[in-house]
Write a protein that holds these residues in place. Sequence first.
Motif, mmCIF file in Angstrom:
data_model
loop_
_atom_site.group_PDB
_atom_site.id
_atom_site.type_symbol
_atom_site.label_atom_id
_atom_site.label_comp_id
_atom_site.label_asym_id
_atom_site.label_seq_id
_atom_site.Cartn_x
_atom_site.Cartn_y
_atom_site.Cartn_z
ATOM 1 N N GLY A 79 -6.189 -0.932 2.677
ATOM 2 C CA GLY A 79 -6.779 -0.247 3.864
ATOM 3 C C GLY A 79 -7.893 -1.214 4.228
ATOM 4 N N ARG A 93 0.956 -1.222 -0.054
ATOM 5 C CA ARG A 93 -0.149 0.008 -0.159
ATOM 6 C C ARG A 93 0.826 1.126 0.195
ATOM 7 N N ASP A 113 -4.489 7.425 1.350
ATOM 8 C CA ASP A 113 -3.791 6.403 0.445
ATOM 9 C C ASP A 113 -2.926 7.323 -0.705
ATOM 10 N N ASP A 114 -3.738 8.172 -1.310
ATOM 11 C CA ASP A 114 -3.273 8.992 -2.273
ATOM 12 C C ASP A 114 -2.913 10.585 -2.140
#
Length: 713
Positions: A497, A161, A457-458
């Motif tokens: 996640g 991840r 996450d991004d």
Amino acid sequence: MKKITLFVSLLFCHLAIKAQQNTLNLLPVPKSVVVANAKFRLTNKFSVFVNGLKDDTILYKAVNRAYQALNRKTGLAFGFKYISPTDTLTVAQMQVAEQFKAKPTIGLDENYNLKVNENGIVLSATNTIGVLHGLQTLVQLVAVDDKGYYLPVVAIDDSPRFKWRGLMIDVARHFVSVEEIKHNIDAMAAVKLNVLHWHLTDDEGFRVESKIYPLLQEKGSNGDYYTQVQIKEIVAYAGDRGIIVVPEFDMPGHAQSWFAGYPELASLPGPYHPGPRGQWQQEHPDPNAPKGGSIADIIANMVAPTFDPTNEKLYLFLDKFIGEMTSLFPSGYVHIGADENNGMAWKKSPAIVAWMKDHQIANTDELQRYYVERVYKILKKHHRQLIGWEEIFNDKLSKDAIVHKWIPEGNGMVKSYGKIPDFTVHGNPVLLSVGFYTDVFMPAYIHYQNPFLQGLDDAGVLGGEAAQWTELADNENIDGRIWPRTAAIAERLWSPGNVNDVDDMYRRLFVFNRQLDEQGFPHLANYERALRRLSNGGPIENIKTLTDVLSPVKGYKKLIGNMMRAPQASYQTTPLTAVSDIIPVDSEVKRKFRALVKLYLEKHDKDAENGIRNYLIDWQKNDALIEPLFAGNKRLSEIQDHSKNLSAAAAIGLDALDKADKGITDAAAVQQRSAQLDSYAKPHYETEIAVIPEIAELVIGHVVAEPESYPSF
Ligand code: ACM
């Protein structure tokens, strides 16, 4: 034909759905796992053929380590002594393939694909590092049934991840030996962590040899430091396991140990010697300084030794020092710390105050900015990317500086320098350690559900790091402080996640814990040794029955208590051998007991009830068995109250089970027993009984969700 295709695709569909839920014993859980109801049997014929680049020494060493790990685990006496690049064995049970040779680097493609069927295994990856991860998964897949050792038939497709998955180890407060660092590197590799962040310098110790400035380690440590040969050995050891080593040289604050040998670098006159924060101020009392106050006031007003950023000679010194260090640490990153500089040591210096005026630097935050910029330029010259704790952040910070977030907003002690989006929106890559401090004695599920990581996450988040400060950890207990909880953090950083089932994490965490032990990690052996020390060489079985259900108190209470006690910072001189130092942070017995209580209360499971009774009967009886050992044993007597309380709590639990079996409800008794249990939950000597909440659940007849957080202070 159509029918067959339909059948096959339905079967695949079924497997795929099942796979979503089947995490086996894998930690971290891979991105995709498809499990079939079949097995690959390991026999002494097990062999590996590497279809890799012949000069990829990291690859061959890793394959051989995994091969021998399986050989040792199964005792099957595999037929090959060493898998070598000259092997021509193309018909092997396991094939390993890579396209490119790679050294550990942040941002590599780390994917791997592992297929096990009944007749063989194929592990393929784009590069070396992917193969290394796949080998760790392979070792975790080994299971045993009445026919022997096997691997389940699976198809695994995996990649991380986050790019940066680290562990920070502070070796300044207490030194950590080369051997112990290597143990940690092995454990890191097992859960696919890829950065060892080595906190090498702090007020209490300078732990790396400099040949240019030898007084750094000679006067800045008690003789415990890593020689350059040892540093190179560790960097190579980590590199072989897919891990980069990032050194931290903490400055401008947390720098007292530098000044023992080079006092001219400091903003205030010496002499200096390595020691805890607060020591210098104690040795240089200021009659006008505010007295007392809250801990937050003490932190805000403390005059702690700090570099003099107005001294040009400092930057020449750092240039040479960093140049020397880059030859030891090839990773491309240097962490400069920069945390907890409250500016007081600058405000105290008339020369610095005058310099600030001359240079139109309005306050000490701006002076810190000036200093960080100067160090940034030095690192650039040496082709190193700067990382600093969040105190480096300001709206003019260079965008390639990595901001390491550690301060939870609104904690009442230290001010935060921004939320994660403030840093990422400004364009700075971010590392996250807030919520991942393993020195605060939180159970693994707290780190696992770290709220700071949600939705990130991004957003320019490179990844994160578990952080182990060592005021309360030394070479002997540090392994049980970092592990196994760091594996839960590793899963957060590696797995998607949506892998977030706490009960399943705990199930796998304790399997992993035993795998660590099996592979030579010393934490369980150290715990038992510490118990034998505590019992003066006497029997430990009954002591362990009790200590297995104790936890250290959560948060910084023990550390703060220790720092406030005279002599100040007795954490440097108090041996870490008390019960609160040696017990695991997250009691496995509590987790097992909690699982049984849940099963019993939610599903009325009879086997679970029997399991609960067995625990409670043991705990009830244990006090009488342990009682004779307390006489004359002061350290052991610190848990005497807990022993009595556990026994009494167990009796309450048994009574609750009996009443429930007979269908008796008695509201007054429930209230009275709950109050009694509350009193048993109180800490003694910085430990608490971990299973009181579950016994209380038996009394009230339903499960209560565990707290989402606990106060740190
Ligand atoms: C820190 O915990 N002072 C980074």
